[in-house]
Design a protein around this motif. Structure first.
Motif, short mmCIF file in Angstrom:
data_model
loop_
_atom_site.label_atom_id
_atom_site.label_comp_id
_atom_site.label_asym_id
_atom_site.label_seq_id
_atom_site.Cartn_x
_atom_site.Cartn_y
_atom_site.Cartn_z
N PRO A 184 0.81 -1.23 0.00
CA PRO A 184 0.00 0.00 0.00
C PRO A 184 0.84 1.28 0.00
N ASN A 185 2.06 1.18 0.49
CA ASN A 185 2.90 2.38 0.55
C ASN A 185 3.74 2.58 -0.70
N SER A 188 1.82 4.56 -5.35
CA SER A 188 1.94 5.73 -6.23
C SER A 188 2.95 5.52 -7.35
N THR A 265 -3.68 9.19 -5.21
CA THR A 265 -3.12 8.29 -4.19
C THR A 265 -2.11 9.01 -3.32
N SER A 266 -1.38 9.97 -3.89
CA SER A 266 -0.36 10.61 -3.07
C SER A 266 -0.97 11.67 -2.15
N SER A 267 -2.20 12.10 -2.44
CA SER A 267 -2.80 13.07 -1.53
C SER A 267 -3.86 12.41 -0.65
N LYS A 269 -5.54 10.52 2.43
CA LYS A 269 -5.27 10.64 3.86
C LYS A 269 -4.18 9.65 4.22
N GLY A 270 -3.19 10.13 4.90
CA GLY A 270 -2.13 9.23 5.30
C GLY A 270 -1.14 8.96 4.19
N GLY A 271 -1.26 9.70 3.09
CA GLY A 271 -0.31 9.51 2.02
C GLY A 271 1.06 9.99 2.44
N ARG A 272 2.07 9.53 1.71
CA ARG A 272 3.40 9.94 2.11
C ARG A 272 3.87 11.09 1.24
#
Lengths: 275, 543
Positions: A184-185, A188, A265-267, A269-272
């Motif tokens: 999941p991380n 992107s 995906t990068s924005s 919630k909790g995105g890096r």
């Protein structure tokens, strides 16, 4: 997610891809003429009856474009999906296991990447029997090397984070760590790569067809159509440009959608951040 | 003496981009005013997000990325520097106002020699000739007590220590003889034993050169040593402003009182420390290269008690935690847990072994998967160890959230939507979910603001009382050790220097290292720095 948050560019991309898929799925019903049916003179110009004109053998260009979407999309999509499944699985195994497994997989990958793709594809396709399956497998194998490279790099990046170590300390198995903690991380960059790879696959199928090793005539495909009609350019016939434009348009549409997905995906919630 | 710097009603705003919502303006500094006279030092103090660095940079007429100075004026000798054009500001920065950043390692260009960088601004402004600037740099290196001042300038940033680099940066700021220097947490990233040297050097240099300074820090004890006045900030507002003595001895505002009276936690050590839940015997360990990091360490933690491991960075205290958890199997020695020998490697330990020993990380940010909600983060150990699912699991997660004083409203939040202190609390809840017997806390409060850290420590103590937990608490902060420990282990260079009950370990007679460590911790007392330095001078003269 609401509809207004999707930008116009993404809508255009969706529309383009949807159009291509509709053409591919419903080709026999949409196309005004058959795929291989000769309906008139060679390179007959466009008129009310043949909206885009005829090709080098007098077949309807519009019909062939519609049928061509079938093979082009099918080959490119299945090759990309296959390449991603295999590439991500292998690269994540390498990144999580490290040591010998990583070493063997990475060096094998280097070996594959050190041979120019086109030459490798030409040799393999020339030797093996010509079928769609072989074509898909060869393209997928070549794409896998690129996916592996990226997948291993992003997975290594995440694998050193404390939360992965925390999962290991909890006693979690490799599958959990790969699919629940790491994957999941890394979505992107992988999504962005998927769009790019899909576009490259379309181009690669077209290139191979142009060189005569891809999809075999009389089956229509966009790259092959460029090849068939390229001589017409000398006589001022634009028939070769139409399938070329179709390739370009589909590539752009795919990338418009991927751009949006990437931003989304990068924005999250909790995105890096903007990975 | 006249006013040098005058800040009037300074307002600073930034645009924030919350995920999934339209951008919004947020106020970082709301109308702060102060004056600074020539040669005086003003300490700006507050927790992170208080706006202290932003105010410091505004004194250079600079707004960090995305930040905008929207109101008020900043005057230097009567000129409003916010109204100056680009060339005006350029003539100001590095000439009349200089800046010392928190991380000198990141602020120096690694490709150039220190000496060239120290005199760069001075040369650029044409203040001195190259030879004169070199000579000035040499004087400054001497004044700041740098080793081999003659050859120091020829070194590259990676060839000197962090403390030396921070002093070189101070030399760089002092070189053009500025009227004002902004120090932005210059000692925060340093070990206490190094911090005291840098503090002394900065204080000495400020006194010698007579420059005025804004000194930004979150440590009240540090600012008390160096400033003439203190301004306390919170959420971009001025809370209290006054002379050092008044702020420390008679604070007026509640917030200031809380800052001054922090470290009010008391925990008396357990009388009986004979039994052992975890016992490590003759542990030696090294990373892949074979260079030993830990040498023959033996210690133990009794059940229901806290062992504090203290030492500066590089002393091997975190490595010891990795050995205990099995992440780094030791090269020699054995580990016993609850009377039984624990397999050295994590992979050889049973699920129950892993459950009984939990770890809390220093950086809660990276210790939690950013794509999981609090429900999953705390719930996973419940499913994994106990097989809890569905509503039973939710109920237990809520119960844990109550235990960490957060409440069930946080259950669907992502880590990015939690504050630093809340993240650390969730990390504690995740450890608790496993029903552990021992929790290893690896500097869980060092990245947090003092008041928030205080709350975490109180929570840990309460949980220990209620559930009989044992802790190994790794820290570099002696004050925390005094507050919460039952027994203390002092580490230095991978060796155990001292180990025993708190009352004995932190009482004389001391070995040299423990003595240095204890004396280097700043105390909230005016004149502490001078007193310690005087003692040191006497001692070195005596030897």
């Amino acid at each position: 997610m609401n509809r207004r948050s999707i930008p116009l560019t993404a809508w255009i991309g969706f529309a383009g891809i949807l159009l291509a898929f509709i053409c591919a799925i419903f080709a026999p019903w949409i196309a005004p003429y058959g795929e291989t049916e000769i309906v008139g003179d060679v390179w007959q110009p466009a008129d009310a009856q043949f909206l885009l004109g005829l090709d080098n053998l007098g077949r309807d260009l519009l019909s062939r474009l519609i049928y061509g979407a079938r093979t082009t999309l099918f080959v490119a999509l299945s090759a990309t999906v296959l390449a991603f499944s295999v590439g991500i699985a292998l690269s994540f195994i390498a990144a999580v296991s490290r040591g010998m497994i990583d070493m063997v997989l990475s060096r094998l990958n280097d070996l594959m990447m050190s041979i120019p793709t086109l030459i490798l594809a030409l040799v393999v396709l020339a030797v093996l029997p010509q079928s769609l399956t072989v074509l898909i497998l060869v393209i997928a194998a070549l794409e896998t090397t690129r996916v592996f490279r990226l997948g291993r790099a992003v997975a290594l990046d995440v694998a050193v984070m404390d939360f992965v170590e925390a999962a290991e300390l909890r006693g979690e198995g490799k599958l959990w760590i790969v699919f629940r903690e790491i994957l999941p991380n890394t979505l992107s960059p992988l999504l962005a790569e998927f769009g790019l790879r899909f576009a490259f696959a379309i181009l690669f199928v077209s290139t191979l067809s142009f060189l005569g090793l891809g999809i075999q005539p009389p089956t229509a495909d966009w790259g092959g159509m460029v090849k068939d009609n390229k001589d017409g350019i000398i006589f001022g016939v634009s028939a070769a440009l139409l399938p070329g434009a179709a390739i370009a348009a589909l590539t752009i549409c795919v990338n418009l959608v991927v751009d949006w997905l990437l931003r989304r995906t990068s924005s999250l919630k909790g995105g890096r951040g903007d990975g | 003496m006249g006013k040098l710097l005058s800040v009037r009603d300074l307002k600073i705003e930034a645009t924030s981009y919350p995920p999934g919502e339209p951008p919004r303006r947020i106020s970082i500094v709301n109308g702060v005013s102060f004056d600074l006279e020539k040669g005086r030092v003003l300490g700006l103090i507050g927790e992170s997000g208080a706006g202290k660095s932003t105010i410091g940079l505004a004194a250079l007429a600079y707004g960090r990325g995305g930040v905008e100075i929207t109101g008020g004026e900043v005057t230097l000798d009567g000129t409003d520097i916010l109204k100056l054009g680009k060339s005006g500001i350029r003539g100001l920065r590095g000439r009349r106002i200089c800046y010392v950043a928190q991380s000198a390692a990141a602020a120096f260009n690694p490709a150039h020699r220190l000496g060239d960088q120290v005199i760069e601004a001075t040369l650029r402004h044409g203040l001195l000739s190259r030879d004169a600037a070199r000579k000035r740099a040499l004087d400054l290196f001497r004044m700041l007590g740098l080793p081999d001042p003659e050859s120091f300038g020829r070194r590259y940033p990676h060839q000197v220590s962090g403390g030396q680099l921070q002093r070189a940066m101070t030399a760089m700021a002092l070189c053009p003889k500025p009227d004002l220097i902004v120090f932005d947490e210059p000692t925060t990233a340093l070990d206490v034993t190094t911090q005291i040297d840098v503090l002394a050097a900065i204080k000495h240099a400020i006194e010698e050169t007579g420059t005025a300074a804004l000194y930004i820090t979150h440590d009240l004890a540090v600012v008390a040593q160096i400033s003439d006045e203190i301004m306390v900030l919170r959420h971009g507002d001025m809370v209290e402003h006054g002379p050092v003595r008044q702020i420390i001895e008679q604070p007026v505002q509640d917030y200031t009182k809380a800052l001054v009276n922090m470290r009010s936690i008391r925990h008396d050590e357990a009388p009986d420390q004979s039994g052992a839940l975890l016992r490590m015997e003759n542990i030696s360990a090294s990373y892949g290269d074979g260079v030993p990091v830990l040498h023959d360490i033996s210690l133990h933690v009794p059940r229901g008690q806290t062992l504090a491991i203290v030492g500066e960075s590089g002393s091997g205290k975190s490595t010891l935690a990795r050995v205990a958890t099995g992440l780094l199997p030791p090269s020699a020695g054995r580990i016993e847990f609850g009377g039984q020998v624990l397999p050295p490697a994590r992979k050889a330990r049973s699920r129950d072994d892993l459950r009984r020993l939990q770890l809390i990380y220093q950086m809660a940010d990276t210790a939690m998967n950013p794509r999981q909600t609090v429900r999953e983060i705390i719930g996973r150990p419940l499913t994994f160890y106990e097989g809890l699912r569905g509503s039973a699991r939710v109920a237990r997660v809520k119960e844990l959230l109550d235990q960490i004083e957060m409440g069930s409203g946080f259950i669907d939040r992502y880590p990015a939507e939690l504050s630093g202190g809340q993240k650390q609390r969730v990390a504690i809840a995740r450890a608790l979910a496993a029903k552990p017997e021992l929790i290893i806390c690896d500097e869980p409060t060092s990245a947090l603001d003092p008041l928030v850290a205080d709350g975490i420590l109180k929570l840990l103590l309460r949980l220990q009382e209620e559930q009989g937990l044992s802790y190994i608490f790794i820290t570099h902060d002696i004050a925390i050790v005094r507050a919460i420990a039952d027994s203390v282990a002092v580490m230095h260079g991978g060796r155990l220097v001292r180990f025993g009950p708190k009352s004995r370990a932190l009482a004389p007679p001391f070995d040299d290292y423990t003595d240095l460590l204890l004396k280097s911790v700043p105390e909230l007392e005016i004149g502490w720095l001078e007193r310690i330095l005087a003692t040191r001078r006497r001692e070195s003269a005596g030897h």
